[in-house]
Design a protein around this motif. Structure first.
Motif, PDB file in Angstrom:
ATOM      1  N   ASP A   1      -0.668 -19.879  -2.086  1.00 51.43           N
ATOM      2  CA  ASP A   1      -1.941 -20.113  -1.445  1.00 51.43           C
ATOM      3  C   ASP A   1      -2.787 -18.976  -1.043  1.00 51.43           C
ATOM      4  N   THR A   2      -3.250 -18.199  -2.287  1.00 52.84           N
ATOM      5  CA  THR A   2      -3.953 -16.841  -2.042  1.00 52.84           C
ATOM      6  C   THR A   2      -5.160 -16.985  -3.133  1.00 52.84           C
ATOM      7  N   PHE A   3      -6.181 -16.253  -2.715  1.00 55.28           N
ATOM      8  CA  PHE A   3      -7.142 -16.214  -3.525  1.00 55.28           C
ATOM      9  C   PHE A   3      -7.024 -15.428  -4.882  1.00 55.28           C
ATOM     10  N   SER A   4      -6.899 -15.751  -6.205  1.00 59.53           N
ATOM     11  CA  SER A   4      -6.944 -14.884  -7.269  1.00 59.53           C
ATOM     12  C   SER A   4      -8.278 -14.979  -8.308  1.00 59.53           C
ATOM     13  N   LEU A   5      -8.370 -13.872  -8.818  1.00 55.11           N
ATOM     14  CA  LEU A   5      -9.929 -13.722  -9.583  1.00 55.11           C
ATOM     15  C   LEU A   5      -9.368 -13.294 -10.919  1.00 55.11           C
ATOM     16  N   GLY A   6      -9.256 -14.215 -12.033  1.00 55.10           N
ATOM     17  CA  GLY A   6      -8.986 -13.605 -13.339  1.00 55.10           C
ATOM     18  C   GLY A   6     -10.281 -13.303 -14.179  1.00 55.10           C
ATOM     19  N   VAL A   7     -10.464 -12.192 -14.639  1.00 54.85           N
ATOM     20  CA  VAL A   7     -11.677 -11.799 -15.503  1.00 54.85           C
ATOM     21  C   VAL A   7     -11.131 -11.263 -16.771  1.00 54.85           C
ATOM     22  N   CYS A   8     -11.666 -11.832 -17.960  1.00 50.59           N
ATOM     23  CA  CYS A   8     -11.253 -11.306 -19.481  1.00 50.59           C
ATOM     24  C   CYS A   8      -9.813 -11.692 -19.357  1.00 50.59           C
ATOM     25  N   ASN A   9      -8.956 -10.748 -19.722  1.00 49.31           N
ATOM     26  CA  ASN A   9      -7.438 -10.866 -20.054  1.00 49.31           C
ATOM     27  C   ASN A   9      -7.087 -11.434 -19.088  1.00 49.31           C
ATOM     28  N   GLY A  10      -7.443 -11.064 -17.422  1.00 51.77           N
ATOM     29  CA  GLY A  10      -6.660 -11.738 -16.558  1.00 51.77           C
ATOM     30  C   GLY A  10      -6.892 -13.382 -16.694  1.00 51.77           C
ATOM     31  N   CYS A  11      -7.981 -13.736 -16.936  1.00 50.63           N
ATOM     32  CA  CYS A  11      -8.181 -15.170 -17.092  1.00 50.63           C
ATOM     33  C   CYS A  11      -7.330 -15.621 -18.013  1.00 50.63           C
ATOM     34  N   GLN A  12      -7.114 -15.053 -19.260  1.00 53.76           N
ATOM     35  CA  GLN A  12      -6.399 -15.475 -20.457  1.00 53.76           C
ATOM     36  C   GLN A  12      -4.957 -15.529 -19.962  1.00 53.76           C
ATOM     37  N   LEU A  13      -4.389 -14.679 -19.149  1.00 54.05           N
ATOM     38  CA  LEU A  13      -3.151 -14.590 -18.616  1.00 54.05           C
ATOM     39  C   LEU A  13      -2.880 -15.821 -17.755  1.00 54.05           C
ATOM     40  N   MET A  14      -3.932 -16.031 -16.646  1.00 50.30           N
ATOM     41  CA  MET A  14      -3.914 -17.082 -15.717  1.00 50.30           C
ATOM     42  C   MET A  14      -3.822 -18.418 -16.488  1.00 50.30           C
ATOM     43  N   ALA A  15      -4.599 -18.591 -17.495  1.00 52.52           N
ATOM     44  CA  ALA A  15      -4.459 -19.896 -18.113  1.00 52.52           C
ATOM     45  C   ALA A  15      -3.151 -20.081 -18.860  1.00 52.52           C
ATOM     46  N   LEU A  16      -2.587 -19.083 -19.392  1.00 53.09           N
ATOM     47  CA  LEU A  16      -1.305 -19.181 -20.155  1.00 53.09           C
ATOM     48  C   LEU A  16      -0.140 -19.505 -19.001  1.00 53.09           C
ATOM     49  N   LEU A  17      -0.440 -19.005 -17.907  1.00 47.33           N
ATOM     50  CA  LEU A  17       0.594 -19.368 -16.891  1.00 47.33           C
ATOM     51  C   LEU A  17       0.417 -20.886 -16.107  1.00 47.33           C
ATOM     52  N   GLY A  18      -0.721 -21.245 -16.376  1.00 45.98           N
ATOM     53  CA  GLY A  18      -1.199 -22.622 -16.003  1.00 45.98           C
ATOM     54  C   GLY A  18      -1.659 -22.719 -14.729  1.00 45.98           C
ATOM     55  N   TRP A  19      -2.213 -21.348 -14.093  1.00 45.13           N
ATOM     56  CA  TRP A  19      -2.935 -21.253 -12.795  1.00 45.13           C
ATOM     57  C   TRP A  19      -4.223 -21.678 -12.623  1.00 45.13           C
ATOM     58  N   VAL A  20      -4.949 -22.006 -13.752  1.00 42.38           N
ATOM     59  CA  VAL A  20      -6.201 -22.623 -13.834  1.00 42.38           C
ATOM     60  C   VAL A  20      -6.353 -23.850 -14.638  1.00 42.38           C
ATOM     61  N   GLY A  21      -7.388 -24.683 -14.220  1.00 42.19           N
ATOM     62  CA  GLY A  21      -7.342 -26.071 -14.677  1.00 42.19           C
ATOM     63  C   GLY A  21      -6.872 -27.161 -13.752  1.00 42.19           C
ATOM     64  N   PRO A  22      -6.901 -28.293 -14.048  1.00 37.13           N
ATOM     65  CA  PRO A  22      -6.247 -29.126 -13.239  1.00 37.13           C
ATOM     66  C   PRO A  22      -4.868 -29.086 -12.781  1.00 37.13           C
ATOM     67  N   GLY A  23      -4.297 -29.257 -11.674  1.00 37.78           N
ATOM     68  CA  GLY A  23      -2.864 -28.996 -11.596  1.00 37.78           C
ATOM     69  C   GLY A  23      -1.972 -30.097 -12.416  1.00 37.78           C
ATOM     70  N   VAL A  33      -7.118 -26.324 -20.766  1.00 36.23           N
ATOM     71  CA  VAL A  33      -7.494 -24.783 -20.959  1.00 36.23           C
ATOM     72  C   VAL A  33      -6.779 -24.534 -22.249  1.00 36.23           C
ATOM     73  N   ALA A  34      -7.643 -24.056 -23.020  1.00 38.29           N
ATOM     74  CA  ALA A  34      -7.218 -23.802 -24.341  1.00 38.29           C
ATOM     75  C   ALA A  34      -8.102 -22.418 -24.872  1.00 38.29           C
ATOM     76  N   LEU A  35      -7.023 -21.307 -25.400  1.00 37.11           N
ATOM     77  CA  LEU A  35      -7.529 -20.111 -25.685  1.00 37.11           C
ATOM     78  C   LEU A  35      -7.547 -20.162 -27.399  1.00 37.11           C
ATOM     79  N   GLU A  36      -8.508 -20.161 -27.877  1.00 37.37           N
ATOM     80  CA  GLU A  36      -8.596 -20.056 -29.259  1.00 37.37           C
ATOM     81  C   GLU A  36      -9.813 -19.030 -29.865  1.00 37.37           C
ATOM     82  N   ARG A  37      -9.615 -18.807 -30.780  1.00 34.45           N
ATOM     83  CA  ARG A  37     -10.466 -17.713 -31.647  1.00 34.45           C
ATOM     84  C   ARG A  37     -12.083 -18.304 -31.775  1.00 34.45           C
ATOM     85  N   ASN A  38     -13.140 -17.473 -31.709  1.00 36.79           N
ATOM     86  CA  ASN A  38     -14.531 -18.173 -31.970  1.00 36.79           C
ATOM     87  C   ASN A  38     -14.378 -18.757 -33.424  1.00 36.79           C
TER      88      ASN A  38
END
Length: 77
Positions: A1-23, A33-38
């Motif tokens: 229950d804390t505030f976290s802000l993931g920017v760039c690689n931080g967002c990638q890490l949070m997505a891989l951990l399942g911390w962003v997106g619907p629970g 959340v899918a991380l793919e190359r352009n």
């Protein structure tokens, strides 16, 4: 229950951990959340408009319905 802000690689890490997106949706390519190359294979930068939806985010409280212009720039998706 804390505030976290993931920017760039931080967002990638949070997505891989399942911390962003619907629970209730798993993280990763099969989830919300899918991380793919352009598709271009190159760095891309665009100005986009986003709308603030109702939700529990403290930082966005009172901004529901607002439309904001933001730059998105990425090379890895």
């Amino acid at each position: 229950d804390t505030f976290s802000l993931g920017v760039c690689n931080g967002c990638q890490l949070m997505a891989l951990l399942g911390w962003v997106g619907p629970g209730d949706v798993p993280a990763g390519p099969a989830g919300a959340v899918a991380l793919e190359r352009n598709l271009s294979g190159r760095f891309e930068s665009r100005f986009v408009t986003v709308r603030v939806e109702p939700g529990p985010a403290l930082m966005l409280r009172g901004m529901e319905g607002a439309r904001l212009g933001v730059w998105v720039a990425h090379g890895e998706g």
